[in-house]
Scaffold this active site. Structure first.
Site, mmCIF file in Angstrom:
data_model
loop_
_atom_site.group_PDB
_atom_site.id
_atom_site.type_symbol
_atom_site.label_atom_id
_atom_site.label_comp_id
_atom_site.label_asym_id
_atom_site.label_seq_id
_atom_site.Cartn_x
_atom_site.Cartn_y
_atom_site.Cartn_z
ATOM 1 N N LYS A 208 0.865 -1.183 0.000
ATOM 2 C CA LYS A 208 0.000 0.000 0.000
ATOM 3 C C LYS A 208 0.899 1.229 0.000
ATOM 4 O O LYS A 208 1.478 1.602 1.010
ATOM 5 C CB LYS A 208 -0.921 0.060 1.217
ATOM 6 N N GLU A 283 10.189 1.411 10.008
ATOM 7 C CA GLU A 283 11.176 2.435 9.619
ATOM 8 C C GLU A 283 10.489 3.770 9.825
ATOM 9 O O GLU A 283 9.660 4.175 9.008
ATOM 10 C CB GLU A 283 11.572 2.268 8.145
ATOM 11 N N CYS A 317 13.962 10.783 5.994
ATOM 12 C CA CYS A 317 13.826 10.365 7.400
ATOM 13 C C CYS A 317 15.115 10.577 8.165
ATOM 14 O O CYS A 317 15.102 10.856 9.353
ATOM 15 C CB CYS A 317 13.408 8.904 7.444
ATOM 16 N N GLU A 417 10.488 16.248 14.409
ATOM 17 C CA GLU A 417 10.810 16.027 13.002
ATOM 18 C C GLU A 417 9.993 17.009 12.156
ATOM 19 O O GLU A 417 8.764 17.016 12.221
ATOM 20 C CB GLU A 417 10.459 14.595 12.613
HETATM 21 P P1 NAD Z 1 2.440 8.443 7.671
HETATM 22 O O1 NAD Z 1 2.733 7.650 8.898
HETATM 23 O O2 NAD Z 1 1.377 9.459 7.728
HETATM 24 O O3 NAD Z 1 2.052 7.477 6.459
HETATM 25 C C1 NAD Z 1 2.854 6.403 6.064
HETATM 26 C C2 NAD Z 1 1.987 5.325 5.467
HETATM 27 O O4 NAD Z 1 1.130 4.814 6.465
HETATM 28 C C3 NAD Z 1 1.085 5.811 4.332
HETATM 29 O O5 NAD Z 1 1.017 4.819 3.338
HETATM 30 C C4 NAD Z 1 -0.251 5.958 5.021
HETATM 31 O O6 NAD Z 1 -1.346 5.825 4.154
HETATM 32 C C5 NAD Z 1 -0.211 4.805 5.996
HETATM 33 N N1 NAD Z 1 -1.115 4.925 7.140
HETATM 34 C C6 NAD Z 1 -1.643 6.039 7.685
HETATM 35 N N2 NAD Z 1 -2.447 5.719 8.722
HETATM 36 C C7 NAD Z 1 -2.399 4.365 8.846
HETATM 37 C C8 NAD Z 1 -2.987 3.437 9.742
HETATM 38 N N3 NAD Z 1 -3.799 3.815 10.709
HETATM 39 N N4 NAD Z 1 -2.698 2.125 9.591
HETATM 40 C C9 NAD Z 1 -1.861 1.710 8.617
HETATM 41 N N5 NAD Z 1 -1.287 2.542 7.728
HETATM 42 C C10 NAD Z 1 -1.546 3.858 7.848
HETATM 43 O O7 NAD Z 1 3.839 9.054 7.253
HETATM 44 P P2 NAD Z 1 4.102 10.070 6.070
HETATM 45 O O8 NAD Z 1 3.733 11.421 6.547
HETATM 46 O O9 NAD Z 1 3.526 9.534 4.820
HETATM 47 O O10 NAD Z 1 5.693 9.938 5.925
HETATM 48 C C11 NAD Z 1 6.575 10.717 6.639
HETATM 49 C C12 NAD Z 1 7.164 9.917 7.786
HETATM 50 O O11 NAD Z 1 7.791 8.738 7.319
HETATM 51 C C13 NAD Z 1 8.244 10.699 8.495
HETATM 52 O O12 NAD Z 1 8.073 10.581 9.875
HETATM 53 C C14 NAD Z 1 9.514 10.015 8.051
HETATM 54 O O13 NAD Z 1 10.588 10.146 8.922
HETATM 55 C C15 NAD Z 1 9.078 8.605 7.903
HETATM 56 N N6 NAD Z 1 10.002 7.878 7.019
HETATM 57 C C16 NAD Z 1 10.888 6.997 7.567
HETATM 58 C C17 NAD Z 1 11.795 6.317 6.777
HETATM 59 C C18 NAD Z 1 12.789 5.348 7.372
HETATM 60 O O14 NAD Z 1 13.363 4.577 6.625
HETATM 61 N N7 NAD Z 1 13.005 5.372 8.663
HETATM 62 C C19 NAD Z 1 11.789 6.525 5.406
HETATM 63 C C20 NAD Z 1 10.875 7.420 4.865
HETATM 64 C C21 NAD Z 1 9.979 8.095 5.694
#
Ligand code: NAD
Length: 514
Positions: A208, A283, A317, A417
């Site tokens: 997803k 992650e 990230c 962040e």
């Molecule tokens: P997010 O947590 O809002 O969304 C990430 C994913 O989770 C999306 O696909 C979203 O649709 C899904 N999601 C949202 N609510 C959910 C739920 N209740 N259950 C299951 N899935 C759900 O994050 P974002 O704003 O899209 O991304 C930014 C974040 O991602 C930042 O905090 C960043 O640091 C982190 N990130 C981490 C890494 C790493 O490797 N550590 C890499 C990239 C991004």
């Protein structure tokens, strides 16, 4: 699709005199369904009006494409297809040589379609085309690296400690159905990082992608069919996190969730996983320290220290956003960062002159601008940037590369962040102090150290609480090198041999001897 929407899409994609490649233009013009069992299908088949999500071009704020919004029952279908492939053994029981060939073919197809994939991520996420091309090259290399593991996974024979009368061996088996839930910052790489290792280990994957950036994943799905991945082994369910993401993480027939996203959502995924105690790797976010010692080679590294935060408009990230600078050179670093930030050219990703594209979405823009206002209100010294860009960029989500000096550890810009192009300079005096301050964070994803003193570099690398420490370099990634977080930056490792443990389980077989 209405003519108006189609026109808006084509204008959005061609703004600035740039026209996407014809295959990309066609791909954008078609509404996209879910990818299940090697075909695209409408969400909740037959629903009128169809359940869709609009995808926006962040450089213009205009519509870019339409994808399906999966419901819980669509997720059930994708998981059933994945489970069917597991039960039939079409992938897990294929000879490793065959799996390796398929993954290598997929890597080659990714290479062959570099321009299409790069343009899709450029338009969908906003990143500069050059970065997007690097991202595609990284994705192909990732698939090749993990293709190489297909034939190298094996169990062991182990001599029991307390008995002579048994012959014991272990086998490494795939987990079964893996759900991959990804973020929007590097759409293709986030997806491929969750594909190489699980597929090499013989699992089926339901992906997803983030709702903001689903396009390259759908394109990749088509390539996976061309590469010969058997039906059901890889599905893509586009949709919202609250509906499709939550349905996957709470699904009793999913054996593992590999999640990339925010720490807050990570917690929800862990809670939902309790339903069947599925495995989880996370992650998550970070607030990584980048520590500049007084002897650092600023002529060589200052630009990199700034790019360690600004790359991908700060939407990384591991961004080294807390720049701790030893006091004697704090002024020099602030002045150099100001100049380096001013040199970064902000614009649409498709212009060859662009260094930084827009932020991914309007909510992300508001969030970043909110942090910038808070930084000024809290008394940090605004050295560079700080504004949303207007004029011909006014329709998109562009923010100037921003530098704050004299930042205190307790300010939100130093603690939280931001995920935007905002660098904070925090002066320090000695190493013990900077280690304590750098480690005083709920996160522990990465850290940077800039020095010519090899002893200090090793000392800091050992004492910093982070999954990765970069010395005199930053944001380096390689398929062979494990990556993952300490503390609330997550658990489990992606990349490298370590990733194989996350997608296999060990079975011990005891043979009683006469
Ligand atoms: P997010 O947590 O809002 O969304 C990430 C994913 O989770 C999306 O696909 C979203 O649709 C899904 N999601 C949202 N609510 C959910 C739920 N209740 N259950 C299951 N899935 C759900 O994050 P974002 O704003 O899209 O991304 C930014 C974040 O991602 C930042 O905090 C960043 O640091 C982190 N990130 C981490 C890494 C790493 O490797 N550590 C890499 C990239 C991004």
């Amino acid at each position: 699709m209405s003519a108006t929407t189609a026109d808006a899409r084509s204008q959005s994609a061609t703004r600035g005199g740039w026209t996407p490649n014809p295959r990309v233009a066609t791909f954008l013009a078609e509404p996209h369904g879910l990818w299940i069992d090697d075909e695209e299908r409408q969400a909740s088949r037959g629903t009128i009006p169809p359940r869709v999500l609009d995808v926006v071009n962040p450089a213009t704020g205009e519509p870019l494409a339409t994808v399906a919004a999966a419901s819980g029952s669509d997720v059930d279908d994708a998981v059933a297809a994945a489970r069917g492939a597991v039960a039939a053994g079409t992938w897990a029981r294929m000879a490793p040589e065959g799996r390796e060939e398929v993954l290598r073919r997929l890597a080659q197809l990714v290479d062959d379609h570099t321009e299409e994939l790069a343009q899709l991520d450029c338009l969908d996420n906003g990143m500069p085309l050059a970065s997007a091309r690097e991202e595609v090259a990284g994705a192909a290399a990732h698939l090749r690296y993990f293709a190489g593991w297909c034939g190298k996974l094996h169990g062991e024979t182990i001599t029991p400690y307390r008995t002579q009368n048994h012959f014991v061996y272990t086998e490494r088996e795939p987990l079964g159905v893996v759900a991959a839930i990804t973020a929007w910052n590097f759409p293709l790489d986030n997806a491929v990082w969750k594909l190489g290792a699980p597929l090499a280990c013989g699992n089926s994957v339901v992906l997803k992608p983030a709702e903001e950036t689903p396009l390259s994943a759908l394109y990749l799905a088509r390539l996976s069919a061309d590469a010969g991945l058997p039906k059901g082994v890889f599905s893509v369910v586009t949709g919202t996190g609250e509906e499709a993401g939550a349905a996957l993480s709470g699904h009793v027939d999913v054996d593992k969730v590999a999640f990339t996203g925010s720490t807050q959502t990570g917690r929800e995924v862990v809670r939902a996983s309790a339903v069947n105690l599925k495995r989880v790797t996370l992650e998550l976010g970070g607030k990584s320290p980048s520590i500049v010692l007084a002897d650092a080679d600023l002529d060589r590294h200052l630009e990199q220290i700034v790019r360690a935060v600004m790359h991908n408009s700060g939407q990384v990230c591991s961004a080294g956003s807390r720049v701790f600078v030893q006091r004697p050179i704090a002024g020099d670093v602030a002045a150099g960062a100001k100049e380096a930030a001013a040199r970064l050219r902000v614009g649409p990703g498709w212009l060859p002159t662009t260094d930084l594209g827009p932020l991914v979405s309007a909510p992300q823009l508001d969030r970043v601008l909110g942090f910038i206002s808070a930084g000024s209100a809290d008394g940090a010294e605004l050295v560079a940037g700080g504004q949303r860009l207007g004029a011909e960029l006014a329709g998109g989500y562009f923010v100037e590369p921003t530098v704050f000096a004299a930042v205190r550890d307790d300010m939100p810009i130093a603690r939280d962040e931001i995920f935007g192009p905002v660098l904070s300079i925090l002066p320090f005096d000695d190493l013990d102090e900077v280690v304590a301050r750098a480690n005083a964070s709920v996160y522990g994803l990465a850290a940077g150290v800039w020095t010519r003193d090899i002893g200090a570099a090793h000392d800091l690398a050992r004492r910093l609480a982070a999954g990765t420490v970069w010395v005199n370099c930053y944001n380096r990634f390689d398929p062979a090198i494990p990556f993952g977080g300490y503390r609330q930056s997550g658990y489990g490792r992606e990349l490298g041999e370590a990733a194989l443990d996350e997608y296999t389980q060990r079975k011990s077989v005891w043979i009683g001897l006469p």
